[in-house]
Design an enzyme around this catalytic site. Structure first.
Site, PDB file in Angstrom:
ATOM      1  CG  ASP A 188     -23.856  20.425  62.276  1.00 19.44           C
ATOM      2  OD1 ASP A 188     -23.395  19.356  62.724  1.00 19.44           O
ATOM      3  OD2 ASP A 188     -23.500  21.541  62.695  1.00 19.44           O
ATOM      4  CG  HIS A 189     -22.815  14.415  62.374  1.00 14.52           C
ATOM      5  ND1 HIS A 189     -21.723  15.016  61.788  1.00 14.52           N
ATOM      6  CD2 HIS A 189     -22.389  13.932  63.562  1.00 14.52           C
ATOM      7  CE1 HIS A 189     -20.688  14.898  62.586  1.00 14.52           C
ATOM      8  NE2 HIS A 189     -21.054  14.251  63.661  1.00 14.52           N
ATOM      9  CD  GLU A 227     -13.047  13.500  66.711  1.00 11.99           C
ATOM     10  OE1 GLU A 227     -12.067  13.896  66.051  1.00 11.99           O
ATOM     11  OE2 GLU A 227     -14.021  12.925  66.206  1.00 11.99           O
ATOM     12  CG  HIS A 251     -19.880  19.940  64.280  1.00 14.30           C
ATOM     13  ND1 HIS A 251     -20.948  19.725  63.433  1.00 14.30           N
ATOM     14  CD2 HIS A 251     -18.927  19.055  63.895  1.00 14.30           C
ATOM     15  CE1 HIS A 251     -20.643  18.763  62.583  1.00 14.30           C
ATOM     16  NE2 HIS A 251     -19.427  18.350  62.837  1.00 14.30           N
TER      17      HIS A 251
END
Length: 511
Positions: A188-189, A227, A251
């Site tokens: 999970d970045h 976003e 996330h």
């Protein structure tokens, strides 16, 4: 202390894909530039596109120049880096491809004197997540000695980790029969971002905040990850996924866990991930009625924004004109344990919003006796804002007396931003996590039990949405989502919007 192996081959399934050129290769280049790759290493791209070693390298070189930050590309260093890169044109969905893969790996092993240390990265469509591990196991490319864990055989899995609880369990069963748990690295970045990791340091390295980090002093917690773009060219993927699967279940739930977790006894992979799992276990389940009260979903419609007309989600390429896929989710959830009992956690995510921002806002309870107020006669709220992107940093808002006569109080800030430390390296999140995988540190990767516990909470919500009567609200592109999400807030509170609120309530409709 984990030690990086002297030699290693990183196999990227989906080597010619978008994630590889945008994120993985720039991040690996950064590690190479910083001297953090193994002494002897190779990167093997695997995919159906008919590249050769010689044609694959210029393709990646062009991508590297495009996606690296300005001034970070070094032509000579890049040529050196690309000499370590190879390509095999095979179909990873076919079992017959894997004897060929094993043979190619053996050839590269001989070239770089590698004793069979392999890391596999699944940069592929999710439909292959359960297929590739089985094919690797069938030809013995998963095997390592149980006691010494040599040679290294690890597999990195991108989200989504299943589409619901049942599919997550099915995937976990496949992984369990193909690899051991210590070989699995679900990436999970978000957890690779410095500011996310700083949540733990902020809480557990400072004695002044943790005593306040509970239901006695915190009124509510907000987590926003939005976003300012639509889905762009990802219509085919997004229309079968949606915001819940794309952002919330992974996330945002990870961010909730970092805010809510108990301090681990020691900071190591097992104990840290134990505490994350305990948070998911403590999510208060919602009935069908609770879901309708506590979850708002939306879908962006066309709208005028910044002087341009932006098309609606249903007008995007490869999206069903009657789609009911959500591009926005706002939710109120509770953590049913001693520390957080009755403290609401408000989380939201959305596409086509007024800005791109990810931040956590901790709202502290007001003083029990209102002695000092601002110019409007209101108490000055105390907030702690942890900004993950952009302008990464931490802000503490508190009240201070305005100079002059009287005792008017004004909100002021103490602020820390990461640019004060010289900024963050490009591709930092993936670089950090790739390096952790190479050294065998699984702390920031998701464990099997946590995946299932998270889905155990979120799957009933997705199931409830199958009812055609469950509302899906429209919101014009460039606004902060459906106005109905304001109804989630209690006590006259409102969402914290980090830029000017562009909401016009007359524009909202139910789709």
């Amino acid at each position: 202390m984990q030690i990086k192996p002297e030699s290693l081959i990183l196999v990227i399934f989906g080597g010619s894909g978008d994630l590889t050129k945008r994120k993985l290769i720039p991040s690996l280049y950064q590690l190479y530039k910083q001297g953090k790759m193994p002494q002897r290493f190779a990167i093997l791209g695997v995919g159906r596109t008919s590249y050769t070693d010689d044609s694959f390298r210029p393709y990646l070189d062009e991508a590297l120049q495009t996606f690296l930050a300005s001034g970070e590309y070094d032509k000579a260093l890049a040529e050196e880096f690309f000499s370590h890169i190879y390509y095999s044109a095979i179909d990873p969905a076919l079992a017959t491809s894997y004897p060929l893969l094993k043979e190619r790996l053996a050839q590269i092993d001989a070239t770089i004197a590698n004793p069979g240390n392999y890391i596999y990265y699944l940069s592929t469509p999710p439909s292959l997540y359960g297929i590739i591990p089985q094919h690797l196991a069938a030809v013995g490319l998963n095997e390592e000695d149980y006691d010494t864990q040599t040679p290294i055989r690890r597999i990195v899995i991108e989200k989504p980790f299943g589409y619901n609880l049942q599919s997550a369990k099915e995937l976990n069963s496949i992984y369990k029969h193909s690899f051991e748990e210590h070989q699995l690295y679900r990436i999970d970045h978000f957890l690779g971002k410095e500011t996310v990791q700083n949540i733990m340091a902020f809480r557990f390295a400072n004695g002044i905040f943790e005593p306040l980090w509970n239901r006695n002093y915190i009124e509510r917690v907000e987590i926003t990850a939005v976003e300012n773009m639509g889905i762009e060219s990802r219509g085919g993927f997004y229309d079968t996924t949606g915001a819940m699967r794309d952002m919330v279940q992974n996330h945002l739930s990870q961010l909730v866990a970092l805010v809510a977790m108990e301090p681990p006894v020691q900071f190591n992979a097992d104990l840290f991930r134990n505490e994350v799992a305990k948070v998911y276990q403590s999510f208060l389940p919602m009935s069908a009625e609770d879901i309708r009260k506590n979850v708002i979903r939306g879908q962006y419609t066309s709208g005028e924004w910044k002087g341009k007309t932006h098309k609606g989600y249903r007008e995007e390429d490869k999206v069903d004109p009657q789609s009911r896929t959500e591009t926005f989710v706002a939710m109120r959830l509770f953590i049913d344990n001693w520390r957080w009992k009755d403290v609401p956690f408000y989380i939201r995510t959305g596409k086509a919003m007024p800005t791109k921002v990810t931040e956590i806002v901790i709202h502290f309870k007001p003083t029990p006796h209102k002695m000092f107020t601002d110019a409007q006669g209101l108490s000055v709220p105390n907030k702690l804002i942890i900004r993950i992107q952009p302008n990464e940093g931490i802000v503490l808002k508190f009240g201070a007396k305005v100079p002059g006569s009287g005792f008017e109080v004004k909100s002021v800030s103490m602020e820390f931003t990461y640019d004060q430390l010289g900024g963050l390296a490009s591709g930092d999140a993936y670089s950090r996590l790739l390096e952790d995988c190479m050294i065998g540190d699984s702390t920031l990767f998701t464990r099997s039990d946590a995946v299932e516990l998270s889905w155990q909470f979120f799957s009933p919500i997705i199931d409830a949405w199958q009812d055609a009567k469950f509302p899906l609200y429209g919101y014009p592109a460039g606004t902060w989502g459906p106005t109905q999400c304001d109804e989630l807030m209690e006590g006259g509170n409102t969402w914290t919007n980090p830029c000017k609120n562009l909401t016009n309530s007359d524009l909202y409709c139910e789709l």
